[in-house]
Scaffold this motif. Structure first.
Motif, PDB file in Angstrom:
ATOM      1  N   LEU A  75       0.830  -1.160   0.006  1.00 59.33           N
ATOM      2  CA  LEU A  75      -0.117   0.261   0.059  1.00 59.33           C
ATOM      3  C   LEU A  75       0.943   1.338  -0.061  1.00 59.33           C
ATOM      4  O   LEU A  75       0.373   2.168  -0.701  1.00 59.33           O
ATOM      5  N   GLY A  76       1.997   1.029   0.713  1.00 62.13           N
ATOM      6  CA  GLY A  76       2.900   2.230   0.813  1.00 62.13           C
ATOM      7  C   GLY A  76       3.371   2.613  -0.343  1.00 62.13           C
ATOM      8  O   GLY A  76       3.454   3.808  -0.998  1.00 62.13           O
ATOM      9  N   ASN A  77       3.817   1.734  -1.373  1.00 60.54           N
ATOM     10  CA  ASN A  77       4.690   1.773  -2.514  1.00 60.54           C
ATOM     11  C   ASN A  77       3.369   2.521  -3.541  1.00 60.54           C
ATOM     12  O   ASN A  77       3.698   3.313  -4.333  1.00 60.54           O
ATOM     13  N   TYR A  78       2.369   1.709  -3.399  1.00 55.28           N
ATOM     14  CA  TYR A  78       1.377   2.240  -4.147  1.00 55.28           C
ATOM     15  C   TYR A  78       0.886   3.809  -3.997  1.00 55.28           C
ATOM     16  O   TYR A  78       0.540   4.506  -4.971  1.00 55.28           O
ATOM     17  N   LEU A  79       0.745   4.219  -2.763  1.00 59.24           N
ATOM     18  CA  LEU A  79       0.588   5.775  -2.353  1.00 59.24           C
ATOM     19  C   LEU A  79       1.620   6.609  -2.818  1.00 59.24           C
ATOM     20  O   LEU A  79       1.418   7.714  -3.240  1.00 59.24           O
ATOM     21  N   ALA A 133       3.284  -6.736   5.396  1.00 56.23           N
ATOM     22  CA  ALA A 133       2.373  -7.264   4.349  1.00 56.23           C
ATOM     23  C   ALA A 133       1.267  -7.954   4.861  1.00 56.23           C
ATOM     24  O   ALA A 133       1.512  -8.746   5.824  1.00 56.23           O
ATOM     25  N   CYS A 134       0.055  -8.239   4.263  1.00 53.94           N
ATOM     26  CA  CYS A 134      -1.077  -8.973   4.607  1.00 53.94           C
ATOM     27  C   CYS A 134      -0.975 -10.462   3.736  1.00 53.94           C
ATOM     28  O   CYS A 134      -0.415 -10.241   2.595  1.00 53.94           O
ATOM     29  N   HIS A 135      -1.239 -11.475   4.503  1.00 55.05           N
ATOM     30  CA  HIS A 135      -0.704 -12.897   3.798  1.00 55.05           C
ATOM     31  C   HIS A 135      -1.613 -13.035   2.654  1.00 55.05           C
ATOM     32  O   HIS A 135      -1.253 -13.687   1.774  1.00 55.05           O
ATOM     33  N   VAL A 136      -2.748 -12.581   2.682  1.00 53.32           N
ATOM     34  CA  VAL A 136      -3.950 -12.775   1.723  1.00 53.32           C
ATOM     35  C   VAL A 136      -3.556 -12.025   0.368  1.00 53.32           C
ATOM     36  O   VAL A 136      -3.348 -12.666  -0.750  1.00 53.32           O
ATOM     37  N   LYS A 175     -12.532  -7.832 -16.445  1.00 56.22           N
ATOM     38  CA  LYS A 175     -11.473  -7.075 -15.992  1.00 56.22           C
ATOM     39  C   LYS A 175     -10.881  -7.337 -14.666  1.00 56.22           C
ATOM     40  O   LYS A 175     -11.643  -8.010 -13.844  1.00 56.22           O
ATOM     41  N   LEU A 176      -9.718  -7.194 -14.321  1.00 59.32           N
ATOM     42  CA  LEU A 176      -8.934  -7.479 -13.186  1.00 59.32           C
ATOM     43  C   LEU A 176      -9.092  -6.221 -12.340  1.00 59.32           C
ATOM     44  O   LEU A 176      -8.738  -5.107 -12.547  1.00 59.32           O
ATOM     45  N   ILE A 177      -9.739  -6.593 -11.165  1.00 56.21           N
ATOM     46  CA  ILE A 177      -9.744  -5.337 -10.135  1.00 56.21           C
ATOM     47  C   ILE A 177      -8.903  -5.809  -8.905  1.00 56.21           C
ATOM     48  O   ILE A 177      -9.246  -6.870  -8.416  1.00 56.21           O
ATOM     49  N   ALA A 178      -8.298  -5.107  -8.274  1.00 51.53           N
ATOM     50  CA  ALA A 178      -7.334  -5.088  -7.145  1.00 51.53           C
ATOM     51  C   ALA A 178      -7.465  -4.268  -5.821  1.00 51.53           C
ATOM     52  O   ALA A 178      -7.637  -2.979  -6.232  1.00 51.53           O
ATOM     53  N   HIS A 179      -7.231  -4.718  -4.942  1.00 49.03           N
ATOM     54  CA  HIS A 179      -6.895  -3.933  -3.697  1.00 49.03           C
ATOM     55  C   HIS A 179      -5.568  -3.576  -3.535  1.00 49.03           C
ATOM     56  O   HIS A 179      -4.652  -4.229  -4.209  1.00 49.03           O
ATOM     57  N   PRO A 180      -5.196  -2.294  -3.112  1.00 47.25           N
ATOM     58  CA  PRO A 180      -3.671  -1.782  -3.509  1.00 47.25           C
ATOM     59  C   PRO A 180      -2.917  -2.641  -2.325  1.00 47.25           C
ATOM     60  O   PRO A 180      -1.695  -2.298  -2.232  1.00 47.25           O
ATOM     61  N   GLU A 181      -3.546  -3.473  -1.304  1.00 50.64           N
ATOM     62  CA  GLU A 181      -2.439  -4.140  -0.504  1.00 50.64           C
ATOM     63  C   GLU A 181      -1.621  -5.154  -1.289  1.00 50.64           C
ATOM     64  O   GLU A 181      -0.757  -5.979  -0.852  1.00 50.64           O
ATOM     65  N   CYS A 182      -2.186  -5.630  -2.595  1.00 45.30           N
ATOM     66  CA  CYS A 182      -1.586  -6.553  -3.687  1.00 45.30           C
ATOM     67  C   CYS A 182      -0.105  -6.094  -4.113  1.00 45.30           C
ATOM     68  O   CYS A 182      -0.001  -4.967  -4.056  1.00 45.30           O
ATOM     69  N   GLN A 183       0.702  -6.964  -4.365  1.00 45.83           N
ATOM     70  CA  GLN A 183       2.067  -6.644  -5.024  1.00 45.83           C
ATOM     71  C   GLN A 183       2.020  -5.451  -6.062  1.00 45.83           C
ATOM     72  O   GLN A 183       1.038  -5.824  -6.866  1.00 45.83           O
ATOM     73  N   GLY A 184       3.012  -5.116  -6.402  1.00 39.72           N
ATOM     74  CA  GLY A 184       3.144  -4.112  -7.476  1.00 39.72           C
ATOM     75  C   GLY A 184       2.744  -4.856  -8.919  1.00 39.72           C
ATOM     76  O   GLY A 184       1.853  -3.933  -9.639  1.00 39.72           O
TER      77      GLY A 184
END
Length: 311
Positions: free
Chosen positions: A154-158, A172-175, A195-204
């Motif tokens: 999330l930090g990298n995304y922000l 990081a979150c294990h999920v 369409k692929l939709i993702a939570h910002p806790e996912c990897q880059g």
């Protein structure tokens, strides 16, 4: 009447008798989402916990969420149905280790994700959720250095969205760490309109490949307003219940993890709760959340700042 209906009836009777409310995160099993007074993401439930006039809150989520409810409503009794419902992300940021890390950078402001323990919140200047994180970061002067904890993804995304260079805690979150981009791309080949939709806790790499990135509530809004018909959803699978319920004409495919036999990715902590444990929590009033008063007072300030900015 079957056993499920009997149990739901008993929960409803106890809820009325004890002036209690049940809060459930979107990642809970469908049965719990259906009997909850409020279902939402962490920001929405934080608000509801502060606004409710109930004497008792039963929080079907993970420990840090129940702690948050207690911090914002110290006069209320807060219970969690299963004490083992921890959080891999919160646990990746131990208080004493973070304290030492923070002391190394005295000129940095601390912004912490709400997915942290009360101890981390007490060392924080302002909290955020994935829903309001960009808004919170952009409210801070550009020249102010920031420590962001605990989620590095999330930090990298922000950082990429806001143009900041925040110093990131390595949590990081294990999920969200365990999704397989390779398997997602294979699904996209067989579902070319998806369409692929993702939570910002996912990897880059997952976020780069995604058509839309957002919090749980933002993902829900996107699929309701978007013109598509198929979606691969890269976050905890519990959210699919609300997506399917609100959009029965659309298809939702859980993004697969690297190693799984079920084809979906569940939070092993969120899924510890069930209806029987909800009943037991209300009936026996067990697993109450109790926090040190000084910690609560310190932790409340950064959360109140967040809620004021997000109003």
């Amino acid at each position: 009447m079957n056993s499920h209906d009997i149990l739901v009836g008993q929960i409803n009777s106890l809820r009325k008798e004890k002036n209690a409310v049940i809060l459930a995160h979107y990642y809970q099993i469908p049965e719990i989402q259906e009997i909850a007074d409020f279902v939402g993401d962490s920001l929405d439930l934080s608000r509801k916990s502060a606004e409710t006039n109930a004497d008792i809150i039963v929080f079907a989520g993970v420990n840090f969420m129940a702690e948050t409810a207690k911090i914002l409503s110290p006069q209320k009794r807060v219970f969690i149905p299963d004490l083992e419902a921890g959080c891999s992300l919160a646990e990746s940021c131990p208080s004493e280790e973070f304290r030492k890390f923070r002391e190394e950078y005295p000129d940095h402001m601390v912004v912490s994700y709400v997915n942290t323990t009360a101890g981390i919140k007490a060392m924080t200047d302002i909290t955020c959720t994935s829903t309001n994180a960009v808004q919170i970061i952009e409210s801070i002067p550009k020249e102010q250095k920031i420590i962001f904890a605990p989620d590095r993804n999330l930090g990298n995304y922000l950082n990429s969205i806001t143009g900041r260079n925040m110093l990131l805690w390595n949590g990081a979150c294990h999920v969200h760490e365990e999704f397989s981009l390779e398997k997602m791309l294979a699904i996209l080949k067989s579902h070319p309109k998806a369409k692929l939709i993702a939570h910002p806790e996912c990897q880059g790499p997952v976020l780069i490949a995604a058509d839309f990135v957002g919090s749980t509530s933002a993902l829900l809004k996107f699929v309701e307003t978007d013109g598509g018909s198929e979606y691969i959803v890269a976050t905890e699978s519990g959210i699919l219940h609300q997506m399917r319920k609100r959009n029965p004409q659309k298809t939702f495919i859980p993004a697969p993890p690297i190693d799984s036999t079920c084809g979906c990715n569940d939070c092993r902590f969120m899924k510890l709760h069930d209806l029987q444990k909800i009943f037991d929590s209300l009936n026996e009033e067990k697993f109450e959340i109790n926090l040190d008063m000084e910690i609560m007072e310190k932790a409340r300030k950064p959360m109140q700042r967040m809620l004021e900015l997000s109003a």
